[in-house]
Motif scaffolding. Structure first.
Motif, PDB file in Angstrom:
ATOM      1  N   LEU A 313       0.816  -1.216   0.000  1.00 13.65           N
ATOM      2  CA  LEU A 313       0.000   0.000   0.000  1.00 13.65           C
ATOM      3  C   LEU A 313       0.848   1.264   0.000  1.00 13.65           C
ATOM      4  CD1 LEU A 313      -2.793   1.284   0.145  1.00 13.65           C
ATOM      5  CD2 LEU A 313      -2.737   1.003   2.629  1.00 13.65           C
ATOM      6  N   VAL A 314       1.825   1.363   0.894  1.00 16.22           N
ATOM      7  CA  VAL A 314       2.635   2.580   0.997  1.00 16.22           C
ATOM      8  C   VAL A 314       3.405   2.823  -0.295  1.00 16.22           C
ATOM      9  CG1 VAL A 314       4.507   3.713   2.242  1.00 16.22           C
ATOM     10  CG2 VAL A 314       2.808   2.382   3.505  1.00 16.22           C
ATOM     11  N   ASP A 315       3.925   1.773  -0.892  1.00 16.32           N
ATOM     12  CA  ASP A 315       4.712   1.929  -2.119  1.00 16.32           C
ATOM     13  C   ASP A 315       3.861   2.423  -3.284  1.00 16.32           C
ATOM     14  OD1 ASP A 315       6.980   1.074  -0.818  1.00 16.32           O
ATOM     15  OD2 ASP A 315       6.696  -1.033  -1.399  1.00 16.32           O
ATOM     16  N   ARG A 316       2.552   2.167  -3.237  1.00 13.51           N
ATOM     17  CA  ARG A 316       1.687   2.567  -4.350  1.00 13.51           C
ATOM     18  C   ARG A 316       1.100   3.966  -4.181  1.00 13.51           C
ATOM     19  NH1 ARG A 316      -0.638  -2.408  -3.474  1.00 13.51           N
ATOM     20  NH2 ARG A 316      -2.589  -1.383  -2.888  1.00 13.51           N
ATOM     21  N   LEU A 317       1.392   4.614  -3.065  1.00 16.82           N
ATOM     22  CA  LEU A 317       0.854   5.964  -2.865  1.00 16.82           C
ATOM     23  C   LEU A 317       1.368   6.897  -3.953  1.00 16.82           C
ATOM     24  CD1 LEU A 317       1.252   6.459   1.003  1.00 16.82           C
ATOM     25  CD2 LEU A 317      -0.837   5.859  -0.263  1.00 16.82           C
ATOM     26  N   THR A 318       0.492   7.764  -4.434  1.00 14.03           N
ATOM     27  CA  THR A 318       0.911   8.758  -5.424  1.00 14.03           C
ATOM     28  C   THR A 318       1.762   9.826  -4.750  1.00 14.03           C
ATOM     29  OG1 THR A 318      -0.991  10.203  -5.059  1.00 14.03           O
ATOM     30  CG2 THR A 318      -1.257   8.396  -6.654  1.00 14.03           C
ATOM     31  N   GLU A 319       2.378  10.666  -5.561  1.00 14.62           N
ATOM     32  CA  GLU A 319       3.195  11.756  -5.013  1.00 14.62           C
ATOM     33  C   GLU A 319       2.358  12.662  -4.131  1.00 14.62           C
ATOM     34  OE1 GLU A 319       6.064  15.444  -6.567  1.00 14.62           O
ATOM     35  OE2 GLU A 319       5.120  14.078  -7.990  1.00 14.62           O
ATOM     36  N   ASP A 320       1.143  12.979  -4.572  1.00  9.11           N
ATOM     37  CA  ASP A 320       0.282  13.846  -3.773  1.00  9.11           C
ATOM     38  C   ASP A 320      -0.138  13.159  -2.480  1.00  9.11           C
ATOM     39  OD1 ASP A 320      -1.106  16.470  -3.768  1.00  9.11           O
ATOM     40  OD2 ASP A 320      -2.903  15.223  -3.614  1.00  9.11           O
ATOM     41  N   GLU A 321      -0.378  11.836  -2.533  1.00  7.84           N
ATOM     42  CA  GLU A 321      -0.762  11.114  -1.325  1.00  7.84           C
ATOM     43  C   GLU A 321       0.393  11.044  -0.338  1.00  7.84           C
ATOM     44  OE1 GLU A 321      -4.189   8.212  -3.309  1.00  7.84           O
ATOM     45  OE2 GLU A 321      -2.089   7.572  -3.237  1.00  7.84           O
ATOM     46  N   ARG A 322       1.607  10.864  -0.847  1.00  9.74           N
ATOM     47  CA  ARG A 322       2.765  10.893   0.068  1.00  9.74           C
ATOM     48  C   ARG A 322       2.902  12.267   0.716  1.00  9.74           C
ATOM     49  NH1 ARG A 322       5.304   8.270  -4.484  1.00  9.74           N
ATOM     50  NH2 ARG A 322       5.512   6.017  -4.110  1.00  9.74           N
ATOM     51  N   GLY A 323       2.473  13.284  -0.010  1.00  4.09           N
ATOM     52  CA  GLY A 323       2.564  14.639   0.516  1.00  4.09           C
ATOM     53  C   GLY A 323       1.594  14.929   1.643  1.00  4.09           C
TER      54      GLY A 323
END
Length: 454
Positions: A313-323
């Protein structure tokens, strides 16, 4: 010490002074006048911008045409200047004089609906009177003399910096506001009373709002539905409930194809999600958005359970979601930031339109303990945002003056000291009373003690 940027002669000083009296909100015009009082008596333009009715009357008596003559340099007429002047705020004693000057100019033939020419073209006197530092007394005068508000006037008045008096006056003269985009202003600032005023006047809560009016970076032509915009701007549950009760679509998606419910979940705003569901919103949140919600709510068990169910799940987060870590930092939620770092969120993740890191956001909101945690975990103290090319220390300086209310217990002085103690560079810094976004007095003193000039 003289300001090397100061104009060299009175003619140039007059123009700079008038521009400062209209455009600046931080008192540069008042400092210019205090440093050089003779500016006040230099010419007709300074008499107009300062509300000196006696001198304006003396000038109009032999030459009434001066009331309608645009300035060759700016394309503005004297009436536009009087309506745009901020001196009713800089020195409230001048407020009656500004109204009298506007009245004198109108009596002499100034056009209450005339438009400016030149660099800032197409501004009416009414627009000048409601923008920036609204002057309701002049707004009332212009309306009485035939000015008619348009949609953009309502939008500017919707920021309500005069306790919504100009908005109230404009709505009293507007005939049909069903298609107004003015709701975008109070929605972006969270002003529930201004939203209520517009809705009571007939504003359609499902009228698409241009993204450029909301100050977003989604490009020309993009629009935001009202409920989506309210959630994106972190509104109170009461404001969202008002919009939905008046008919705003709870499922209308924004330009990113996300529903208001998905945005609320991804921001950890369970209170907004409850309001949306009560008004018929679909539960369409993704697994990633539920994970972000758990993180932002400091629900460690829930977040780890979602990862256990979906290890990638964490690896698939988009750039905006990681933000999303930047959102937690902006809120000064140190424990949420700690959880997100522990779960693998990158410290250099960037979110939103400005390209800033979590450290920038925490510094701007004065979240000292969050700043301390991020630095301890290895955040780049010299990272620069993609909009202003500024460091977290510069964001802290600006935040100290603007004082955003995103963190529950802001302390910009402590934030700046933490950054300086950690080795933040001050080489690109300049302190000036004419800075458009000046530091607070306390932070300015700390920076000067650290060797910052100005």
């Amino acid at each position: 010490m003289s300001d090397p940027r100061a104009p060299s002669d009175l003619s140039e000083q007059e123009l700079a002074f008038c521009e400062a009296s209209i455009r600046d909100w931080h008192g540069r015009a008042a400092r210019m006048l205090a440093a050089n009082p003779e500016i006040a008596g230099y010419g007709f333009a300074t008499a107009v911008v300062l509300g000196d009715a006696t001198r304006v009357r003396e000038a109009l008596t032999p030459d009434p045409a001066v009331a309608t003559r645009p300035d060759a340099r700016t394309g503005w007429t004297p009436l536009h200047v009087a309506c745009a002047s901020r001196w009713h705020r800089l020195d409230p004693a001048r407020a009656p004089g500004l109204v009298e000057v506007a009245r004198l100019l109108l009596d002499a033939g100034a056009d209450p609906v005339g438009r400016t020419r030149g660099p800032r073209a197409d501004w009416t006197p009414l627009r000048c009177a409601v923008a920036g530092a609204a002057n309701p007394d002049i707004v009332r005068l212009l309306l009485d003399r035939g000015a008619v508000p348009d949609d953009h006037d309502l939008y500017l008045a919707g920021f309500g910096d005069d306790d919504r008096e100009s908005l109230r006056l404009l709505l009293g003269r507007a005939t049909d506001v069903s298609e107004t985009t003015a709701l975008s202003a109070p929605i972006s600032t969270g002003d529930i009373e201004a939203v209520r005023m517009l809705l009571d006047a007939g504003a359609n809560p499902n009228q698409p709002m241009p993204a450029d009016l909301l100050g977003t970076g989604h490009g020309t032509g993009a629009t935001w539905p009202a409920a989506y915009a309210a959630v994106q701007f972190g509104c109170d549950a009461e404001l969202l409930d008002l919009l939905l009760a008046r008919g705003a679509d709870p499922n209308a998606a924004g330009p990113d194809d996300r529903s208001p419910y998905r945005v609320a979940i991804s921001q950890g705003r369970a209170d907004l999600a409850v309001v949306l569901r009560r008004h018929g919103a679909r539960d369409d949140a993704t697994a990633a958005e539920r994970f972000l919600s758990a993180c932002l709510r400091r629900d460690q068990a829930g977040a780890r359970q979602l990862i256990a169910e979906d290890p990638g799940l964490v690896d698939r987060l988009t750039e905006d979601e990681r933000g999303a870590i930047e959102l937690a930092a902006e809120r000064g939620d140190t424990e949420a930031v700690r959880l997100m770092v522990d779960l693998g969120f990158p410290l250099d993740a960037r979110r939103g339109d400005h390209g800033n890191t979590a450290l920038h956001a925490a510094a701007y909101s004065g979240s000292a303990e969050t700043v301390r945690l991020l630095l301890a975990r290895g955040a780049d103290i010299e990272a620069r945002d993609s909009t202003w090319d500024s460091t977290p220390l510069e964001w802290a300086k600006v935040g100290s003056g603007l004082r955003p209310q995103t963190s529950p217990d802001p302390d910009w002085a402590a934030t700046v000291r933490i950054l300086l103690d950690a080795g933040a560079s001050t080489e690109s810094f300049e302190l000036s009373p004419d800075d458009l976004k000046p530091a607070s007095a306390e932070v300015a003193d700390i920076l000067r003690a650290a060797g910052v000039g100005g």
